[in-house]
Motif scaffolding. Structure first.
Motif, PDB file in Angstrom:
ATOM      1  N   LEU A  18      20.965  21.393  23.509  1.00 15.38           N
ATOM      2  CA  LEU A  18      22.147  21.168  24.355  1.00 15.38           C
ATOM      3  C   LEU A  18      22.185  19.769  24.957  1.00 15.38           C
ATOM      4  O   LEU A  18      23.257  19.294  25.347  1.00 15.38           O
ATOM      5  CB  LEU A  18      22.176  22.205  25.485  1.00 15.38           C
ATOM      6  CG  LEU A  18      22.325  23.669  25.083  1.00 15.38           C
ATOM      7  CD1 LEU A  18      22.185  24.556  26.314  1.00 15.38           C
ATOM      8  CD2 LEU A  18      23.665  23.926  24.400  1.00 15.38           C
ATOM      9  N   PRO A  21      24.746  17.044  22.310  1.00 12.78           N
ATOM     10  CA  PRO A  21      25.673  17.763  21.425  1.00 12.78           C
ATOM     11  C   PRO A  21      26.115  16.890  20.252  1.00 12.78           C
ATOM     12  O   PRO A  21      26.565  15.751  20.456  1.00 12.78           O
ATOM     13  CB  PRO A  21      26.861  18.094  22.336  1.00 12.78           C
ATOM     14  CG  PRO A  21      26.325  17.976  23.734  1.00 12.78           C
ATOM     15  CD  PRO A  21      25.287  16.906  23.675  1.00 12.78           C
ATOM     16  N   ASP A  23      28.525  17.352  16.894  1.00 13.58           N
ATOM     17  CA  ASP A  23      29.416  18.244  16.142  1.00 13.58           C
ATOM     18  C   ASP A  23      28.900  18.470  14.723  1.00 13.58           C
ATOM     19  O   ASP A  23      28.455  17.541  14.039  1.00 13.58           O
ATOM     20  CB  ASP A  23      30.822  17.650  16.069  1.00 13.58           C
ATOM     21  CG  ASP A  23      31.619  17.880  17.338  1.00 13.58           C
ATOM     22  OD1 ASP A  23      31.058  18.467  18.281  1.00 13.58           O
ATOM     23  OD2 ASP A  23      32.794  17.479  17.390  1.00 13.58           O
ATOM     24  N   PHE A  43      27.762  23.287  17.299  1.00 14.13           N
ATOM     25  CA  PHE A  43      28.728  22.459  18.027  1.00 14.13           C
ATOM     26  C   PHE A  43      29.915  22.126  17.122  1.00 14.13           C
ATOM     27  O   PHE A  43      29.750  21.873  15.919  1.00 14.13           O
ATOM     28  CB  PHE A  43      28.081  21.154  18.494  1.00 14.13           C
ATOM     29  CG  PHE A  43      27.170  21.306  19.672  1.00 14.13           C
ATOM     30  CD1 PHE A  43      27.675  21.636  20.925  1.00 14.13           C
ATOM     31  CD2 PHE A  43      25.803  21.103  19.542  1.00 14.13           C
ATOM     32  CE1 PHE A  43      26.844  21.772  22.018  1.00 14.13           C
ATOM     33  CE2 PHE A  43      24.957  21.235  20.625  1.00 14.13           C
ATOM     34  CZ  PHE A  43      25.476  21.578  21.868  1.00 14.13           C
ATOM     35  N   HIS A  44      31.097  22.103  17.709  1.00 16.25           N
ATOM     36  CA  HIS A  44      32.305  21.693  16.979  1.00 16.25           C
ATOM     37  C   HIS A  44      33.335  21.221  17.992  1.00 16.25           C
ATOM     38  O   HIS A  44      33.185  21.392  19.212  1.00 16.25           O
ATOM     39  CB  HIS A  44      32.859  22.856  16.150  1.00 16.25           C
ATOM     40  CG  HIS A  44      33.363  24.009  16.971  1.00 16.25           C
ATOM     41  ND1 HIS A  44      34.691  24.248  17.185  1.00 16.25           N
ATOM     42  CD2 HIS A  44      32.704  24.986  17.655  1.00 16.25           C
ATOM     43  CE1 HIS A  44      34.847  25.314  17.952  1.00 16.25           C
ATOM     44  NE2 HIS A  44      33.649  25.788  18.246  1.00 16.25           N
ATOM     45  N   GLY A  47      31.967  18.796  20.958  1.00 13.33           N
ATOM     46  CA  GLY A  47      30.963  19.337  21.852  1.00 13.33           C
ATOM     47  C   GLY A  47      31.164  20.755  22.321  1.00 13.33           C
ATOM     48  O   GLY A  47      30.415  21.235  23.177  1.00 13.33           O
ATOM     49  N   LEU A  49      30.612  24.622  22.090  1.00 15.51           N
ATOM     50  CA  LEU A  49      29.539  25.427  21.517  1.00 15.51           C
ATOM     51  C   LEU A  49      30.046  26.812  21.169  1.00 15.51           C
ATOM     52  O   LEU A  49      30.646  27.491  22.003  1.00 15.51           O
ATOM     53  CB  LEU A  49      28.387  25.551  22.523  1.00 15.51           C
ATOM     54  CG  LEU A  49      27.135  26.296  22.014  1.00 15.51           C
ATOM     55  CD1 LEU A  49      26.401  25.464  20.976  1.00 15.51           C
ATOM     56  CD2 LEU A  49      26.213  26.635  23.186  1.00 15.51           C
ATOM     57  N   GLN A  94      27.262  26.334  28.210  1.00 15.57           N
ATOM     58  CA  GLN A  94      26.125  25.541  27.746  1.00 15.57           C
ATOM     59  C   GLN A  94      25.028  25.489  28.806  1.00 15.57           C
ATOM     60  O   GLN A  94      24.715  24.454  29.392  1.00 15.57           O
ATOM     61  CB  GLN A  94      26.607  24.146  27.340  1.00 15.57           C
ATOM     62  CG  GLN A  94      27.532  24.186  26.132  1.00 15.57           C
ATOM     63  CD  GLN A  94      27.922  22.814  25.628  1.00 15.57           C
ATOM     64  OE1 GLN A  94      27.163  21.862  25.736  1.00 15.57           O
ATOM     65  NE2 GLN A  94      29.119  22.705  25.056  1.00 15.57           N
ATOM     66  N   HIS A 125      19.717  19.672  13.615  1.00 15.96           N
ATOM     67  CA  HIS A 125      19.847  18.787  14.771  1.00 15.96           C
ATOM     68  C   HIS A 125      18.549  17.991  14.894  1.00 15.96           C
ATOM     69  O   HIS A 125      17.471  18.565  15.095  1.00 15.96           O
ATOM     70  CB  HIS A 125      20.101  19.628  16.022  1.00 15.96           C
ATOM     71  CG  HIS A 125      20.372  18.850  17.259  1.00 15.96           C
ATOM     72  ND1 HIS A 125      19.386  18.568  18.177  1.00 15.96           N
ATOM     73  CD2 HIS A 125      21.515  18.291  17.740  1.00 15.96           C
ATOM     74  CE1 HIS A 125      19.915  17.885  19.182  1.00 15.96           C
ATOM     75  NE2 HIS A 125      21.195  17.693  18.943  1.00 15.96           N
TER      76      HIS A 125
END
Length: 302
Positions: A18, A21, A23, A43-44, A47, A49, A94, A125
């Motif tokens: 977190l 973030p 995407d 994430f999209h 940012g 969630l 988040q 990530h």
């Protein structure tokens, strides 16, 4: 692993995920005993969630959740599900502690008690990957599709890719490949394309020309038009090429784009690059002969 230890580990992983973030990145938490049981975050939309709970309805072996499980997930905010679909919650708070508790509740709701012992993580990530490696958590490396695996690029690799695209390919003695498109009104020319490895196999080059030379008196205009194209388009780059024929200069407009492949490339990368360059080549010749493409008339071919 005890429940309190599991929740604490998941919370710490989420803290890292977190914190930055990105995407399109995901974090999956699955059961070591049953990989089809999992909760996933991603994430999209700058940012935001969202979360998913595995439906167990992917692939050939399907084991749908019970009606009771679906109702329990709905109370937690996860809806949808079905064949090749997970149960989703579109916008999540988040907060790592809250989300870690949510993971525990989602596992209990969807898969029942005693179904979640040791967590296994999977993520793309970067910071979370590094942290998981540092603490030596259990990590599943996502499988790489065959067309996305790096391979040594050869002339045969290029030929197979072109043939798979439905192109009629001619190969010269040095391993270069050529194909062409016949004259079309929107292009105003036959288009010839070459696909070859250069610089001892370090570079994959795609080049293209029209079928006839330029009027030599329009060299300056052609150079300006090429510059206009290059200023607005990433690939292919356009330039005026001069060759000698019976002691006189013969001018062609040539297009080219290069892709480094010395350390390998995947078939997906090569195919994506090839498609973009070929399509942009057609765009160039349409633009080149269009009177609306510039304030001056386009240089014509002899």
């Amino acid at each position: 692993m005890r429940k309190s230890e599991r929740i604490d580990l998941i919370k710490r992983v989420l803290d890292v995920y977190l914190a930055k973030p990105v995407d399109g990145t995901f974090l999956t938490i699955e059961s070591a005993d049953s990989p089809s049981d999992y909760v996933q975050f991603a994430f999209h939309d700058s940012g935001v969630l969202h979360g998913e709970v595995g439906s167990r309805e992917w692939g050939d072996e399907s084991s749908p959740l019970t009606a009771t499980a679906k109702k329990a997930l709905m109370r937690l905010g996860f809806t949808g599900g079905g064949r090749n679909k997970n149960y989703r919650s579109e916008v999540l708070t988040q907060d790592a502690d809250w989300l870690a508790q949510l993971v525990e509740k989602a596992f209990l709701a969807a898969y029942g008690s005693n179904r979640f012992s040791d967590p296994v993580f999977a993520t793309d990530h970067r910071e979370t990957q590094a942290w998981l490696e540092k603490v030596q958590a259990w990590v599943r490396v996502p499988k790489t599709a065959p067309n996305r695996r790096l391979l040594h690029v050869t002339s045969d690799t290029i030929r197979d890719l072109l043939v798979a695209r439905g192109m009629k390919v001619f190969t010269d003695s040095e391993g270069g490949h050529m194909t062409f498109w016949g004259w079309e009104p929107e292009y105003g020319t036959e288009i010839k394309l070459w696909f070859r490895l250069e610089a001892d196999g370090e570079i994959y080059r795609i080049a293209a020309t029209s079928d006839r030379p330029l009027d030599p008196t329009l060299r300056a205009l052609a150079l300006r038009r090429c510059n206009d194209w290059n200023a607005e388009h990433r690939w292919p780059k356009a330039y005026v090429y001069t060759s000698q024929d019976k002691k006189r200069d013969v001018l062609f407009v040539e297009l080219a784009a290069d892709m480094p492949v010395g350390v390998g490339a995947s078939v997906a990368m090569l195919d994506d690059f090839t498609g973009k360059v070929v399509n942009s080549t057609f765009d160039f010749f349409t633009w080149w002969q269009s009177p609306e493409s510039g304030s001056e008339s386009s240089p014509s071919v002899d």
